[in-house]
Design a protein around this motif. Structure first.
Motif, PDB file in Angstrom:
ATOM      1  N   PHE A  20       4.643   0.278  -3.692  1.00  0.00           N
ATOM      2  CA  PHE A  20       3.921  -0.912  -4.134  1.00  0.00           C
ATOM      3  C   PHE A  20       4.916  -1.882  -4.758  1.00  0.00           C
ATOM      4  N   ILE A  21       5.019  -3.067  -4.168  1.00  0.00           N
ATOM      5  CA  ILE A  21       5.873  -4.114  -4.714  1.00  0.00           C
ATOM      6  C   ILE A  21       4.997  -4.986  -5.608  1.00  0.00           C
ATOM      7  N   GLN A  22       5.159  -4.838  -6.902  1.00  0.00           N
ATOM      8  CA  GLN A  22       4.366  -5.637  -7.837  1.00  0.00           C
ATOM      9  C   GLN A  22       4.877  -7.078  -7.877  1.00  0.00           C
TER      10      GLN A  22
ATOM     11  N   THR B 145       0.410  -3.682   3.857  1.00  0.00           N
ATOM     12  CA  THR B 145      -0.943  -4.156   3.597  1.00  0.00           C
ATOM     13  C   THR B 145      -1.016  -4.695   2.179  1.00  0.00           C
ATOM     14  N   THR B 146      -2.140  -5.290   1.844  1.00  0.00           N
ATOM     15  CA  THR B 146      -2.384  -5.772   0.487  1.00  0.00           C
ATOM     16  C   THR B 146      -3.407  -4.857  -0.174  1.00  0.00           C
TER      17      THR B 146
ATOM     18  N   GLN C 216      12.589  -0.808  13.009  1.00  0.00           N
ATOM     19  CA  GLN C 216      11.652  -1.930  12.859  1.00  0.00           C
ATOM     20  C   GLN C 216      11.776  -2.511  11.452  1.00  0.00           C
ATOM     21  N   GLU C 217      11.896  -3.833  11.352  1.00  0.00           N
ATOM     22  CA  GLU C 217      12.102  -4.481  10.058  1.00  0.00           C
ATOM     23  C   GLU C 217      10.784  -4.934   9.451  1.00  0.00           C
ATOM     24  N   PHE C 218      10.647  -4.713   8.144  1.00  0.00           N
ATOM     25  CA  PHE C 218       9.460  -5.120   7.395  1.00  0.00           C
ATOM     26  C   PHE C 218       9.901  -5.936   6.183  1.00  0.00           C
ATOM     27  N   GLU C 219       9.229  -7.051   5.945  1.00  0.00           N
ATOM     28  CA  GLU C 219       9.468  -7.875   4.763  1.00  0.00           C
ATOM     29  C   GLU C 219       8.351  -7.633   3.760  1.00  0.00           C
ATOM     30  N   LEU C 220       8.726  -7.331   2.534  1.00  0.00           N
ATOM     31  CA  LEU C 220       7.761  -7.003   1.491  1.00  0.00           C
ATOM     32  C   LEU C 220       7.916  -7.955   0.327  1.00  0.00           C
ATOM     33  N   SER C 221       6.800  -8.402  -0.226  1.00  0.00           N
ATOM     34  CA  SER C 221       6.848  -9.329  -1.348  1.00  0.00           C
ATOM     35  C   SER C 221       5.759  -8.991  -2.353  1.00  0.00           C
ATOM     36  N   ASP C 222       5.479  -9.916  -3.276  1.00  0.00           N
ATOM     37  CA  ASP C 222       4.554  -9.669  -4.380  1.00  0.00           C
ATOM     38  C   ASP C 222       3.225  -9.087  -3.906  1.00  0.00           C
ATOM     39  N   ASN C 223       2.776  -8.061  -4.624  1.00  0.00           N
ATOM     40  CA  ASN C 223       1.456  -7.474  -4.424  1.00  0.00           C
ATOM     41  C   ASN C 223       1.255  -6.962  -3.001  1.00  0.00           C
ATOM     42  N   GLN C 224       2.268  -6.280  -2.474  1.00  0.00           N
ATOM     43  CA  GLN C 224       2.137  -5.665  -1.153  1.00  0.00           C
ATOM     44  C   GLN C 224       2.386  -4.173  -1.244  1.00  0.00           C
ATOM     45  N   LEU C 225       1.664  -3.447  -0.392  1.00  0.00           N
ATOM     46  CA  LEU C 225       1.770  -2.001  -0.292  1.00  0.00           C
ATOM     47  C   LEU C 225       2.454  -1.665   1.034  1.00  0.00           C
ATOM     48  N   PHE C 226       3.331  -0.674   1.032  1.00  0.00           N
ATOM     49  CA  PHE C 226       4.070  -0.298   2.228  1.00  0.00           C
ATOM     50  C   PHE C 226       3.990   1.208   2.384  1.00  0.00           C
ATOM     51  N   TYR C 227       3.501   1.652   3.535  1.00  0.00           N
ATOM     52  CA  TYR C 227       3.379   3.083   3.808  1.00  0.00           C
ATOM     53  C   TYR C 227       4.480   3.516   4.765  1.00  0.00           C
ATOM     54  N   VAL C 228       5.173   4.622   4.437  1.00  0.00           N
ATOM     55  CA  VAL C 228       6.233   5.187   5.280  1.00  0.00           C
ATOM     56  C   VAL C 228       5.887   6.650   5.558  1.00  0.00           C
TER      57      VAL C 228
ATOM     58  N   VAL D 284      -5.700   8.295  -3.114  1.00  0.00           N
ATOM     59  CA  VAL D 284      -4.730   7.242  -2.815  1.00  0.00           C
ATOM     60  C   VAL D 284      -4.425   7.210  -1.324  1.00  0.00           C
ATOM     61  N   LEU D 285      -4.178   8.366  -0.723  1.00  0.00           N
ATOM     62  CA  LEU D 285      -3.847   8.415   0.701  1.00  0.00           C
ATOM     63  C   LEU D 285      -5.029   7.968   1.560  1.00  0.00           C
ATOM     64  N   SER D 286      -6.230   8.416   1.224  1.00  0.00           N
ATOM     65  CA  SER D 286      -7.406   8.040   2.006  1.00  0.00           C
ATOM     66  C   SER D 286      -7.670   6.541   1.934  1.00  0.00           C
ATOM     67  N   MET D 287      -7.540   5.964   0.733  1.00  0.00           N
ATOM     68  CA  MET D 287      -7.773   4.523   0.601  1.00  0.00           C
ATOM     69  C   MET D 287      -6.651   3.719   1.248  1.00  0.00           C
ATOM     70  N   THR D 288      -5.428   4.240   1.209  1.00  0.00           N
ATOM     71  CA  THR D 288      -4.341   3.582   1.922  1.00  0.00           C
ATOM     72  C   THR D 288      -4.639   3.562   3.413  1.00  0.00           C
ATOM     73  N   ALA D 289      -5.141   4.669   3.945  1.00  0.00           N
ATOM     74  CA  ALA D 289      -5.471   4.739   5.372  1.00  0.00           C
ATOM     75  C   ALA D 289      -6.504   3.692   5.762  1.00  0.00           C
ATOM     76  N   THR D 290      -7.477   3.430   4.882  1.00  0.00           N
ATOM     77  CA  THR D 290      -8.516   2.454   5.227  1.00  0.00           C
ATOM     78  C   THR D 290      -7.959   1.036   5.328  1.00  0.00           C
ATOM     79  N   LEU D 291      -6.772   0.790   4.743  1.00  0.00           N
ATOM     80  CA  LEU D 291      -6.199  -0.555   4.751  1.00  0.00           C
ATOM     81  C   LEU D 291      -5.270  -0.795   5.933  1.00  0.00           C
ATOM     82  N   ASN D 292      -5.095   0.213   6.781  1.00  0.00           N
ATOM     83  CA  ASN D 292      -4.271   0.033   7.979  1.00  0.00           C
ATOM     84  C   ASN D 292      -5.071  -0.769   8.996  1.00  0.00           C
ATOM     85  N   ALA D 293      -4.616  -1.988   9.271  1.00  0.00           N
ATOM     86  CA  ALA D 293      -5.355  -2.866  10.181  1.00  0.00           C
ATOM     87  C   ALA D 293      -5.208  -2.456  11.635  1.00  0.00           C
TER      88      ALA D 293
END
Length: 283
Positions: free
Chosen positions: A52-54, A123-124, A65-77, A158-167
């Motif tokens: 989580f990038i606060q 995701t956000t 694959q490159e990903f750009e992350l900024s304020d208030n973003q969540l990144f799953y690896v 946390v993992l289940s809710m993260t999964a729901t945010l995968n578009a």
């Protein structure tokens, strides 16, 4: 054959000791500054991670694959993915690391969760997920009774809710993934099985080769041999991108005794030769 180091495989970045807890949480400022805010390419064979990038910024490369992350973003690896980070100085946030055993123990069993968490994504997060992550962080920092049980329950949430945010979850609506494919994935990832044929995987799993192929086709539309080969070529891509092993050595490591045959199979799957693929990562 020369013996060059493989892609670093850590419990936590830079650490080779056993994983320190049932799950783990740390803040970006706890580790990144010690490495100049740059985390070199590495992987975690048995850990999935949520970043989580606060505030701040980061560039991550995951399996090329490159990903750009900024304020208030969540990144799953996901586990096994080779990843690196370049954080802007003073970036604030947290990293939560989950052993695969915790992910696989989410109940009631639902394969869609594992599928949604099979590839990296940005995701956000909503307020509920951030609250759960904060509670998990606090629980791990305390020594309260039933700490482990509470942490595992929060980790599942946390993992289940993260999964729901995968578009863009990697499955077709209405399909089910047989859990034996998770066993097959684990076998393929084990260096001890390098060079195995489909028949050997099937025997190890207590299945006929025909049954194993039916499982693979139902889930991915691939025969068992094509499914296994796709996983092996994905690992070849990681080794070509993130190590200095020669093309031949990559092939040997993955069970190919003939370098020319390895190159042909790689080209068939990737539509380019191993050398051409590697050039993308040469700076």
């Amino acid at each position: 054959m020369t013996h060059l180091p493989p892609i670093p495989d850590y419990a936590l970045y830079g650490e080779t000791e056993a994983f320190p807890d049932v799950v783990h949480c740390e803040h970006i400022k706890d580790r990144a500054p010690d490495h100049g805010w740059h985390i070199a390419p590495h992987r975690h064979a048995q850990l999935a991670q949520v970043f989580f990038i606060q505030t701040g910024h980061a560039t991550s490369v995951v399996d090329g694959q490159e990903f750009e992350l900024s304020d208030n973003q969540l990144f799953y690896v996901p586990a096994q993915a080779v990843h690196s980070f370049a954080f802007a100085p003073n970036t604030q946030g947290m990293v939560q690391s989950f052993p695969i055993s915790v992910l696989r123990s989410i109940t009631p069993a639902h394969d869609d969760v594992a599928r949604a968490l099979s590839l990296p994504f940005v995701t956000t997060p909503d307020a509920k997920l951030l609250t759960l992550m904060t509670l998990l962080d606090a629980t791990l920092a305390e020594g309260a009774p039933y700490r482990t049980q509470t942490a595992v329950g929060l980790a599942h949430a946390v993992l289940s809710m993260t999964a729901t945010l995968n578009a863009n979850p990697q499955w077709h609506a209405g399909t089910k993934r047989d859990r034996r494919l998770a066993q097959l994935d684990q076998l393929i990832s084990n260096p001890k099985t390098a060079g195995w044929r489909v028949q050997e995987y099937a025997v190890e799993m207590g299945l006929s080769t025909g049954h194993l192929s039916r499982l693979c086709r139902a889930a991915n539309g691939l025969s068992a041999s094509a499914y296994v080969e796709a996983h092996i070529i994905q690992e070849a891509c990681r080794l070509l991108a993130f190590t200095q092993l020669s093309v031949a050595e990559v092939g040997y490591r993955l069970g190919f005794s003939d370098p020319s045959y390895f190159s042909r199979r790689f080209r068939t799957v990737q539509k380019e030769t191993p050398s051409v693929y590697r050039q993308r990562f040469v700076t």
